[in-house]
Design an enzyme around this catalytic site. Structure first.
Site, mmCIF file in Angstrom:
data_model
loop_
_atom_site.group_PDB
_atom_site.id
_atom_site.type_symbol
_atom_site.label_atom_id
_atom_site.label_comp_id
_atom_site.label_asym_id
_atom_site.label_seq_id
_atom_site.Cartn_x
_atom_site.Cartn_y
_atom_site.Cartn_z
ATOM 1 N N ASP A 13 0.808 -1.225 0.000
ATOM 2 C CA ASP A 13 0.000 0.000 0.000
ATOM 3 C C ASP A 13 0.838 1.270 0.000
ATOM 4 O OD1 ASP A 13 -2.251 -1.654 0.093
ATOM 5 O OD2 ASP A 13 -2.250 -1.681 2.280
ATOM 6 N N GLU A 14 1.965 1.219 -0.672
ATOM 7 C CA GLU A 14 2.850 2.397 -0.741
ATOM 8 C C GLU A 14 2.419 3.363 -1.836
ATOM 9 O OE1 GLU A 14 3.871 -0.753 -1.172
ATOM 10 O OE2 GLU A 14 5.335 -1.301 0.361
ATOM 11 N N LYS A 16 1.806 2.180 -5.087
ATOM 12 C CA LYS A 16 2.414 1.661 -6.325
ATOM 13 C C LYS A 16 1.495 1.910 -7.512
ATOM 14 C CE LYS A 16 2.437 -2.378 -4.379
ATOM 15 N NZ LYS A 16 2.032 -2.021 -3.000
ATOM 16 N N ALA A 39 -4.007 -7.915 -3.688
ATOM 17 C CA ALA A 39 -3.541 -6.564 -3.983
ATOM 18 C C ALA A 39 -4.725 -5.622 -4.193
ATOM 19 C CB ALA A 39 -2.659 -6.564 -5.231
ATOM 20 N N GLY A 40 -4.540 -4.380 -3.790
ATOM 21 C CA GLY A 40 -5.536 -3.350 -4.083
ATOM 22 C C GLY A 40 -4.784 -2.088 -4.443
ATOM 23 N N HIS A 41 -4.791 -1.731 -5.724
ATOM 24 C CA HIS A 41 -4.011 -0.583 -6.195
ATOM 25 C C HIS A 41 -4.966 0.526 -6.627
ATOM 26 C CE1 HIS A 41 -0.403 -3.442 -7.171
ATOM 27 N NE2 HIS A 41 -0.770 -3.465 -5.923
ATOM 28 N N THR A 130 -5.582 -11.602 3.706
ATOM 29 C CA THR A 130 -6.705 -10.918 3.068
ATOM 30 C C THR A 130 -7.865 -11.880 2.799
ATOM 31 O OG1 THR A 130 -5.778 -11.351 0.883
ATOM 32 C CG2 THR A 130 -5.190 -9.255 1.915
ATOM 33 N N ARG A 144 2.335 -29.234 -6.214
ATOM 34 C CA ARG A 144 2.058 -29.771 -7.547
ATOM 35 C C ARG A 144 0.883 -30.732 -7.649
ATOM 36 N NH1 ARG A 144 7.701 -32.090 -7.931
ATOM 37 N NH2 ARG A 144 7.122 -32.208 -5.759
ATOM 38 N N GLN A 225 1.990 -6.053 -3.270
ATOM 39 C CA GLN A 225 2.451 -6.126 -1.878
ATOM 40 C C GLN A 225 3.720 -5.277 -1.698
ATOM 41 O OE1 GLN A 225 1.480 -9.513 -3.427
ATOM 42 N NE2 GLN A 225 -0.432 -8.584 -2.822
ATOM 43 N N ARG A 304 -9.757 -3.060 6.436
ATOM 44 C CA ARG A 304 -9.235 -3.080 7.806
ATOM 45 C C ARG A 304 -8.442 -1.792 8.061
ATOM 46 N NH1 ARG A 304 -5.900 -8.585 7.829
ATOM 47 N NH2 ARG A 304 -5.588 -7.938 5.663
ATOM 48 N N ASP A 334 2.160 14.555 2.028
ATOM 49 C CA ASP A 334 1.202 15.527 2.575
ATOM 50 C C ASP A 334 0.635 15.104 3.925
ATOM 51 O OD1 ASP A 334 0.139 13.539 0.636
ATOM 52 O OD2 ASP A 334 -1.800 14.194 1.415
ATOM 53 N N VAL A 415 2.025 14.244 -3.195
ATOM 54 C CA VAL A 415 1.379 15.048 -2.151
ATOM 55 C C VAL A 415 -0.146 14.919 -2.177
ATOM 56 C CG1 VAL A 415 3.283 16.690 -1.918
ATOM 57 C CG2 VAL A 415 1.519 17.098 -3.642
ATOM 58 N N GLY A 416 -0.639 13.887 -2.835
ATOM 59 C CA GLY A 416 -2.072 13.641 -2.879
ATOM 60 C C GLY A 416 -2.350 12.486 -3.805
HETATM 61 P P1 GDP Z 1 -0.820 0.326 -3.574
HETATM 62 O O1 GDP Z 1 -1.398 -0.965 -3.107
HETATM 63 O O2 GDP Z 1 0.640 0.398 -3.320
HETATM 64 O O3 GDP Z 1 -1.142 0.649 -4.997
HETATM 65 O O4 GDP Z 1 -1.460 1.462 -2.662
HETATM 66 P P2 GDP Z 1 -3.022 1.595 -2.252
HETATM 67 O O5 GDP Z 1 -3.796 2.077 -3.416
HETATM 68 O O6 GDP Z 1 -3.499 0.366 -1.576
HETATM 69 O O7 GDP Z 1 -2.912 2.687 -1.114
HETATM 70 C C1 GDP Z 1 -2.438 3.972 -1.346
HETATM 71 C C2 GDP Z 1 -3.540 4.980 -0.989
HETATM 72 O O8 GDP Z 1 -2.989 6.271 -0.888
HETATM 73 C C3 GDP Z 1 -4.616 5.083 -2.032
HETATM 74 O O9 GDP Z 1 -5.851 5.334 -1.413
HETATM 75 C C4 GDP Z 1 -4.173 6.280 -2.877
HETATM 76 O O10 GDP Z 1 -5.247 6.921 -3.521
HETATM 77 C C5 GDP Z 1 -3.606 7.161 -1.818
HETATM 78 N N1 GDP Z 1 -2.502 8.034 -2.236
HETATM 79 C C6 GDP Z 1 -1.572 7.834 -3.188
HETATM 80 N N2 GDP Z 1 -0.646 8.815 -3.199
HETATM 81 C C7 GDP Z 1 -1.028 9.665 -2.214
HETATM 82 C C8 GDP Z 1 -0.473 10.881 -1.695
HETATM 83 O O11 GDP Z 1 0.575 11.364 -2.116
HETATM 84 N N3 GDP Z 1 -1.139 11.471 -0.667
HETATM 85 C C9 GDP Z 1 -2.293 10.978 -0.156
HETATM 86 N N4 GDP Z 1 -2.882 11.633 0.839
HETATM 87 N N5 GDP Z 1 -2.840 9.821 -0.607
HETATM 88 C C10 GDP Z 1 -2.209 9.186 -1.615
HETATM 89 P P1 IMO Z 2 -0.871 -4.194 -2.254
HETATM 90 O O1 IMO Z 2 -0.446 -4.750 -3.587
HETATM 91 C C1 IMO Z 2 -0.902 -4.575 2.097
HETATM 92 C C2 IMO Z 2 -0.821 -8.648 3.727
HETATM 93 C C3 IMO Z 2 -2.064 -9.123 4.467
HETATM 94 C C4 IMO Z 2 -1.428 -10.064 5.478
HETATM 95 C C5 IMO Z 2 -0.304 -10.713 4.664
HETATM 96 C C6 IMO Z 2 -0.676 -12.053 4.059
HETATM 97 O O2 IMO Z 2 -2.177 -3.502 -2.285
HETATM 98 O O3 IMO Z 2 0.215 -3.389 -1.633
HETATM 99 P P2 IMO Z 2 -2.233 -12.793 2.024
HETATM 100 O O4 IMO Z 2 -3.723 -12.590 1.801
HETATM 101 O O5 IMO Z 2 -1.373 -12.250 0.950
HETATM 102 O O6 IMO Z 2 -1.903 -14.219 2.365
HETATM 103 O O7 IMO Z 2 -1.919 -11.948 3.375
HETATM 104 O O8 IMO Z 2 0.007 -9.801 3.633
HETATM 105 N N1 IMO Z 2 -1.053 -8.155 2.348
HETATM 106 C C7 IMO Z 2 -1.037 -6.862 2.014
HETATM 107 N N2 IMO Z 2 -0.890 -5.745 2.765
HETATM 108 N N3 IMO Z 2 -1.007 -4.470 0.751
HETATM 109 C C8 IMO Z 2 -1.124 -5.564 -0.021
HETATM 110 O O9 IMO Z 2 -1.119 -5.514 -1.367
HETATM 111 C C9 IMO Z 2 -1.173 -6.834 0.603
HETATM 112 N N4 IMO Z 2 -1.306 -8.099 0.153
HETATM 113 C C10 IMO Z 2 -1.211 -8.894 1.222
HETATM 114 O O10 IMO Z 2 -2.735 -8.052 5.087
HETATM 115 O O11 IMO Z 2 -0.834 -9.327 6.517
HETATM 116 MG MG MG Z 3 -2.883 -1.645 -1.807
#
Ligand code: GDP
Ligand code: IMO
Ligand code: MG
Length: 444
Positions: A13-14, A16, A39-41, A130, A144, A225, A304, A334, A415-416
């Site tokens: 959740d950085e 990406k 994953a949730g991007h 998840t 396998r 991840q 969560r 931000d 920053v957003g």
């Molecule tokens: P990913 O899994 O690495 O793609 O990241 P996620 O989408 O799960 O989580 C990142 C969250 O931060 C999302 O809700 C984005 O919309 C939000 N986001 C991304 N860049 C920024 C930022 O620079 N500032 C803020 N406040 N939110 C951001």
């Molecule tokens: P993105 O791509 C954050 C975490 C779960 C749990 C551990 C194992 O959005 O960054 P799993 O269901 O993979 O067996 O869960 O890994 N986890 C994540 N945390 N972002 C993710 O993906 C994740 N995918 C798995 O919360 O701790």
């Molecule tokens: Mg994510």
């Protein structure tokens, strides 16, 4: 033409997805190579929010091929829902998406096993998965005997193989106290339907990607991840079941590292983690809640609340080296606005000894007491700043210090959530950002 990797350097959740969406403009192919529907991007553009899970974030632009490789575990029901969701919002998927026939298929028993085993991790903390069947599907892949790949769904042998696996799975599920057995005929009918829907997308993606690389196409690898969730190099056993750090790119995609010449490590300006396992800099207090509220730190997949804490430079330096990172993108900067002071963990004290080496055993990480450096914060919002030079002095100093501690230049600051809320930084030694943006953003 060499390729680019976008790798999360923390616990996922950085942001990406946001970065991949921006970089897609300069690439021809966007590749998901590990993980699955865990994953949730998120991509935000023009007031529209898109949540991608199995499908590469590149799908939102035209003129790009998106590829889901054999390193991914594919839940077909989830993939189809995602495709339909995109199409209902006007994003064309057919003709733009390829899915590997080598991808292992997630079945209902994997989801059931995930639920049971996650709850059953006795004597300690649950992994807090998840619940998408990821671990059990990867376990069957490596084992396998009980595994089914997407390509198997199109073979005459599929019904018999499925029935045999369901027989074995029903025995083990019964031993875990599951009273209602799986219905092989119903599963077969469902998966036959899924197979028909996905058929036009199924391909030998390894061959496709090797051809593309050799033909000079620009490949963009979208990490899922984060590196600290890597099954071999993360905070095991509190990890996911794939190589989610940079080391997983070649194995998951079938494209050797020689085709990659740029690795961008994505970091939040602080730390978050969802699920179990140690988070040394966790702030289970008002500061953590401040970050959670401002960063909207609730899981994209499971909603969560994410655990929040200060930036951990010990962990980030480790994962930047592990993933072969050239440069850093610091996201959600931000969110730190309004704090008087910002702390950064520069070392751990473990059993009274100070170290900057990230521990290989989770028990040692649990004992790690962060050593903090305190930097001045800044007041006021920076969401509208588009130029590095216009950032508050303290924010620029914070970025500079992160670069120093992690040992890589920061070339992007976000920053957003919106595409536009991004700035590209000049950094000594780093390549300039290609900003041709040759691909048209999808319109909703
Ligand atoms: P990913 O899994 O690495 O793609 O990241 P996620 O989408 O799960 O989580 C990142 C969250 O931060 C999302 O809700 C984005 O919309 C939000 N986001 C991304 N860049 C920024 C930022 O620079 N500032 C803020 N406040 N939110 C951001
Ligand atoms: P993105 O791509 C954050 C975490 C779960 C749990 C551990 C194992 O959005 O960054 P799993 O269901 O993979 O067996 O869960 O890994 N986890 C994540 N945390 N972002 C993710 O993906 C994740 N995918 C798995 O919360 O701790
Ligand atoms: Mg994510």
């Amino acid at each position: 033409m060499p390729g680019t990797c976008v790798i999360g350097l923390q616990w996922g959740d950085e942001a990406k997805g946001k970065l991949v969406d921006i970089l897609t403009g300069d690439h021809d192919v966007v590749v998901r190579y590990a993980g699955g529907a865990n994953a949730g991007h998120t991509v935000v553009s023009g007031g529209q929010t898109w949540k991608l899970s199995l499908i590469p974030s590149g799908i939102l632009r035209d003129g790009v091929t998106c590829v889901v490789t054999g390193g991914v575990v594919l839940d077909p029901a989830s993939a189809i829902r995602e495709i339909e969701g995109l199409e209902s919002r006007g994003v064309r998927v057919d003709g733009k998406l390829l899915v590997s026939d080598r991808a292992h298929v997630v079945f209902p028993w994997h989801i059931e096993e995930d639920r049971i085993l996650n709850a059953a991790l006795s004597g300690g903390e649950a992994i807090g998965t998840t619940g998408r069947g990821i671990g059990p599907c990867y376990r069957d892949k490596v084992g396998r005997s009980l595994a089914i790949r997407l390509g198997d769904l199109y073979r005459d042998t599929f019904p018999a193989k499925l029935r045999e696996i369901v027989r074995v799975k029903n025995q083990s599920l019964a031993s875990w106290g599951v009273e209602t057995p799986l219905d092989a005929a119903a599963i077969e009918a469902d998966y036959a339907r899924f197979a028909t829907r996905l058929r036009p997308l199924v391909a030998d993606t390894t061959a496709f990607l090797l051809d593309a690389a050799e033909a000079g196409q620009r490949l963009l690898f979208e990490g899922a991840q984060g590196a600290l969730l890597d099954v071999d190099h993360g905070t095991y056993p509190f990890v996911t079941s794939s190589n989610s750090s940079g080391v997983g790119v070649a194995a998951g995609s079938g494209v050797p590292g020689r085709w990659v010449d740029r690795v961008i490590g994505v970091l939040k300006a602080y730390s978050t983690r969802v699920g179990g396992g140690p988070l040394p800099t966790e702030q289970d207090n008002a500061t953590g809640q401040y970050l959670r509220d401002r960063g909207n730190e609730y899981g994209t997949v499971t909603r969560r609340p994410r655990r929040c804490g200060w930036f951990d430079a010990v962990a980030a330096r480790y994962t930047a080296r592990l993933s072969g990172v050239d440069e850093l993108a610091v996201m959600l900067l931000d969110v730190l606005g309004g704090l008087d002071e910002i702390k950064v963990c520069t070392a751990y004290e473990i059993d009274g000894r100070r170290t900057t080496q990230f521990p290989s055993h989770v028990d040692d990480l649990r004992k790690a007491v962060p050593v903090y450096e305190t930097l001045p914060g800044w007041q006021g919002e920076i969401a509208d700043v588009r130029d590095h030079a216009a950032l508050p002095r303290e924010a620029r100093a914070y970025l500079a210090r992160l670069a120093e501690l992690v040992g890589r230049p920061v070339t992007v600051a976000s920053v957003g959530p919106d595409r536009d809320q991004t700035m590209f930084l000049p950094a000594a030694g780093a390549r300039p950002w290609p900003r041709a943006q040759s691909k048209t953003p999808a319109k909703a």
